[in-house]
Scaffold this motif. Structure first.
Motif, PDB file in Angstrom:
ATOM      1  N   PRO A 200     -11.192   5.582  15.165  1.00 31.27           N
ATOM      2  CA  PRO A 200     -10.414   6.764  14.748  1.00 31.27           C
ATOM      3  C   PRO A 200     -10.546   7.029  13.268  1.00 31.27           C
ATOM      4  N   CYS A 201     -11.548   7.786  12.878  1.00 31.62           N
ATOM      5  CA  CYS A 201     -11.883   7.921  11.465  1.00 31.62           C
ATOM      6  C   CYS A 201     -10.798   8.600  10.645  1.00 31.62           C
ATOM      7  N   ASP A 202      -9.957   9.410  11.269  1.00 25.17           N
ATOM      8  CA  ASP A 202      -8.946  10.117  10.504  1.00 25.17           C
ATOM      9  C   ASP A 202      -7.539   9.662  10.821  1.00 25.17           C
ATOM     10  N   GLU A 203      -7.413   8.541  11.518  1.00 25.21           N
ATOM     11  CA  GLU A 203      -6.102   8.066  11.873  1.00 25.21           C
ATOM     12  C   GLU A 203      -5.786   6.756  11.169  1.00 25.21           C
ATOM     13  N   ILE A 204      -4.541   6.477  11.017  1.00 31.39           N
ATOM     14  CA  ILE A 204      -4.111   5.263  10.344  1.00 31.39           C
ATOM     15  C   ILE A 204      -4.104   4.114  11.324  1.00 31.39           C
ATOM     16  N   GLN A 205      -4.637   2.990  10.876  1.00 32.95           N
ATOM     17  CA  GLN A 205      -4.610   1.795  11.695  1.00 32.95           C
ATOM     18  C   GLN A 205      -3.311   1.046  11.431  1.00 32.95           C
ATOM     19  N   ASN A 206      -2.369   1.107  12.343  1.00 35.64           N
ATOM     20  CA  ASN A 206      -1.082   0.450  12.151  1.00 35.64           C
ATOM     21  C   ASN A 206      -1.139  -1.011  12.580  1.00 35.64           C
TER      22      ASN A 206
ATOM     23  N   ARG B  77       0.826  -1.211   0.000  1.00 33.54           N
ATOM     24  CA  ARG B  77       0.000   0.000   0.000  1.00 33.54           C
ATOM     25  C   ARG B  77       0.854   1.252   0.000  1.00 33.54           C
ATOM     26  N   LEU B  78       1.937   1.205   0.763  1.00 32.26           N
ATOM     27  CA  LEU B  78       2.813   2.370   0.868  1.00 32.26           C
ATOM     28  C   LEU B  78       3.516   2.643  -0.464  1.00 32.26           C
TER      29      LEU B  78
ATOM     30  N   ARG C 223      -5.039  20.832 -11.296  1.00 33.50           N
ATOM     31  CA  ARG C 223      -4.333  21.754 -10.407  1.00 33.50           C
ATOM     32  C   ARG C 223      -5.297  22.336  -9.366  1.00 33.50           C
ATOM     33  N   ASP C 224      -6.497  22.676  -9.797  1.00 28.69           N
ATOM     34  CA  ASP C 224      -7.500  23.207  -8.870  1.00 28.69           C
ATOM     35  C   ASP C 224      -7.966  22.133  -7.882  1.00 28.69           C
ATOM     36  N   ALA C 225      -8.127  20.901  -8.378  1.00 24.31           N
ATOM     37  CA  ALA C 225      -8.657  19.820  -7.540  1.00 24.31           C
ATOM     38  C   ALA C 225      -7.715  19.455  -6.406  1.00 24.31           C
ATOM     39  N   ILE C 226      -6.397  19.467  -6.662  1.00 22.94           N
ATOM     40  CA  ILE C 226      -5.459  19.029  -5.625  1.00 22.94           C
ATOM     41  C   ILE C 226      -5.306  20.055  -4.509  1.00 22.94           C
ATOM     42  N   MET C 227      -5.826  21.244  -4.701  1.00 24.73           N
ATOM     43  CA  MET C 227      -5.756  22.246  -3.635  1.00 24.73           C
ATOM     44  C   MET C 227      -6.506  21.775  -2.392  1.00 24.73           C
ATOM     45  N   GLU C 228      -7.535  20.948  -2.598  1.00 25.02           N
ATOM     46  CA  GLU C 228      -8.340  20.458  -1.481  1.00 25.02           C
ATOM     47  C   GLU C 228      -7.660  19.313  -0.747  1.00 25.02           C
ATOM     48  N   TYR C 229      -6.699  18.664  -1.414  1.00 26.47           N
ATOM     49  CA  TYR C 229      -6.003  17.513  -0.827  1.00 26.47           C
ATOM     50  C   TYR C 229      -4.490  17.754  -0.938  1.00 26.47           C
ATOM     51  N   PRO C 230      -3.884  18.316   0.095  1.00 23.88           N
ATOM     52  CA  PRO C 230      -2.472  18.713   0.012  1.00 23.88           C
ATOM     53  C   PRO C 230      -1.501  17.578  -0.313  1.00 23.88           C
ATOM     54  N   LEU C 231      -1.767  16.358   0.174  1.00 20.26           N
ATOM     55  CA  LEU C 231      -0.834  15.262  -0.033  1.00 20.26           C
ATOM     56  C   LEU C 231      -1.328  14.260  -1.072  1.00 20.26           C
ATOM     57  N   HIS C 232      -2.565  13.810  -0.934  1.00 20.55           N
ATOM     58  CA  HIS C 232      -3.137  12.805  -1.840  1.00 20.55           C
ATOM     59  C   HIS C 232      -4.637  12.738  -1.593  1.00 20.55           C
TER      60      HIS C 232
ATOM     61  N   LYS D 226       1.747   9.056   7.211  1.00 23.27           N
ATOM     62  CA  LYS D 226       0.865   9.883   6.381  1.00 23.27           C
ATOM     63  C   LYS D 226      -0.025   9.057   5.452  1.00 23.27           C
ATOM     64  N   LEU D 227       0.163   7.762   5.468  1.00 18.21           N
ATOM     65  CA  LEU D 227      -0.588   6.896   4.562  1.00 18.21           C
ATOM     66  C   LEU D 227      -2.048   6.814   4.981  1.00 18.21           C
ATOM     67  N   GLU D 228      -2.935   7.131   4.062  1.00 17.48           N
ATOM     68  CA  GLU D 228      -4.368   7.089   4.339  1.00 17.48           C
ATOM     69  C   GLU D 228      -4.972   5.796   3.818  1.00 17.48           C
ATOM     70  N   ILE D 229      -6.015   5.336   4.509  1.00 16.32           N
ATOM     71  CA  ILE D 229      -6.721   4.136   4.078  1.00 16.32           C
ATOM     72  C   ILE D 229      -7.647   4.494   2.928  1.00 16.32           C
ATOM     73  N   HIS D 230      -7.708   3.638   1.941  1.00 15.73           N
ATOM     74  CA  HIS D 230      -8.581   3.863   0.786  1.00 15.73           C
ATOM     75  C   HIS D 230     -10.032   3.938   1.260  1.00 15.73           C
ATOM     76  N   PRO D 231     -10.843   4.857   0.707  1.00 13.25           N
ATOM     77  CA  PRO D 231     -12.214   5.043   1.198  1.00 13.25           C
ATOM     78  C   PRO D 231     -13.087   3.795   1.149  1.00 13.25           C
ATOM     79  N   VAL D 232     -12.923   2.949   0.137  1.00 16.60           N
ATOM     80  CA  VAL D 232     -13.725   1.723   0.066  1.00 16.60           C
ATOM     81  C   VAL D 232     -13.334   0.778   1.201  1.00 16.60           C
ATOM     82  N   THR D 233     -12.030   0.689   1.452  1.00 14.61           N
ATOM     83  CA  THR D 233     -11.556  -0.138   2.564  1.00 14.61           C
ATOM     84  C   THR D 233     -12.072   0.396   3.893  1.00 14.61           C
TER      85      THR D 233
END
Length: 292
Positions: free
Chosen positions: A286-292, A110-111, A149-158, A207-214
């Motif tokens: 933890p909806c915004d945290e990574i599950q390690n 995933r990383l 370019r406009d779209a990525i302004m809402e998501y700084p990393l990915h 900084k790795l986010e879980i995919h929304p479907v997952t």
């Protein structure tokens, strides 16, 4: 009676004029070719400054920045892109293997994917304006670049699959990596020094986010719920998510169904989190945290 000398002079004058016209056309063509070469050389120098790498063979860089639409049978970046894709994957895999010696295969995969996918590489192209140096005849590219370019302004990393990057932007970065790798005599160390700098900021485990479907599937499984995706993309460009038979969110994107599905999962996830909190049944998920 007409003067023969006058006729000869007229013929000579016509011939001379034709030759002069042909010579002028040749000179104009030479001038045009010279100007084109100057522009190419200037582009090579500018890109070399951007990537902090001096090419031994500038033709490789020119090829890396030439799309197949530029002219018929041109030497396009396709083969270099193929090489760059493989090299980048190995470079990132090696870096993560050494940096995370105890990380299981699933998270390593995933990383790596997050650091080499189309969106990540397209962001690199945007960051350094590499598309400005691409030789192409794609009239829609400018609008696609501006939209991205406009779209990525809402998501700084990915965005984790919520926006649709133009593939050609990622192709440029991969072809550039392929060109560097070949030019430096296939040195992985030299290539990595250039690539690591270009790809900053790299997506780390933290900084790795879980995919929304997952995320929505894991949330529902954790709380004994059943999530179902309802596909109406062909008719309306939409995908809905129902949980235990009830509508909880939808996503819309007419360009690609996968983007609509990801947006639906993203919206549904936060709605389910809200519902569970209201019902006080959520176990501090933890909806915004990574599950390690």
């Amino acid at each position: 009676m007409e003067n023969p000398k006058q006729e000869v002079n007229l013929v000579s004058l016509y011939t001379s004029s034709s030759e002069n016209l042909h010579l002028t056309e040749e000179m104009n063509q030479i001038t045009l070719n010279d100007e084109t070469q100057i522009v190419l050389e200037r582009s090579v120098e500018e890109v070399e400054k951007i990537i902090a790498y001096k090419f031994k063979n500038p033709n490789l860089l020119q090829q890396a920045l030439t799309h197949s639409s530029f002219e018929e049978n041109c030497a396009s970046y396709e083969r270099l892109e193929y090489m760059g894709d493989a090299v980048l994957s190995l470079l990132i895999a090696t870096e993560h293997y050494l940096d995370y010696p105890d990380l299981p295969l699933g998270k390593l995969t995933r990383l790596r994917a997050a650091n080499v996918d189309t969106e990540k590489l397209a962001r690199v192209a945007i960051k350094y304006n590499l598309h400005d140096y691409l030789r192409h005849k794609k009239p829609l590219l400018k609008g696609q670049v501006e939209e991205f370019r406009d779209a990525i302004m809402e998501y700084p990393l990915h965005s984790t699959g919520l926006i649709d990057p133009p593939k050609v932007l990622a192709d440029i970065v991969e072809s550039l990596i392929g060109a560097i790798y070949i030019d430096c005599n296939f040195s992985m160390d030299t290539t990595w020094k250039v690539v690591k700098n270009l790809l900053q900021p790299l997506i780390t485990l933290g900084k790795l986010e879980i995919h929304p479907v997952t995320k929505i599937n894991e949330l529902c499984q954790k709380n004994g719920l059943k999530a179902e995706f309802v596909d109406s993309w062909e008719e309306r460009g939409e995908v809905e998510v129902h949980v235990n038979g009830k509508f909880v969110g939808k996503g819309k994107f007419s360009g690609k169904k996968i983007i609509a599905q990801n947006r639906a999962a993203h919206n549904a996830y936060y709605q389910v989190v809200t519902n569970l909190r209201m019902e006080k049944t959520i176990d501090d998920y933890p909806c915004d945290e990574i599950q390690n």
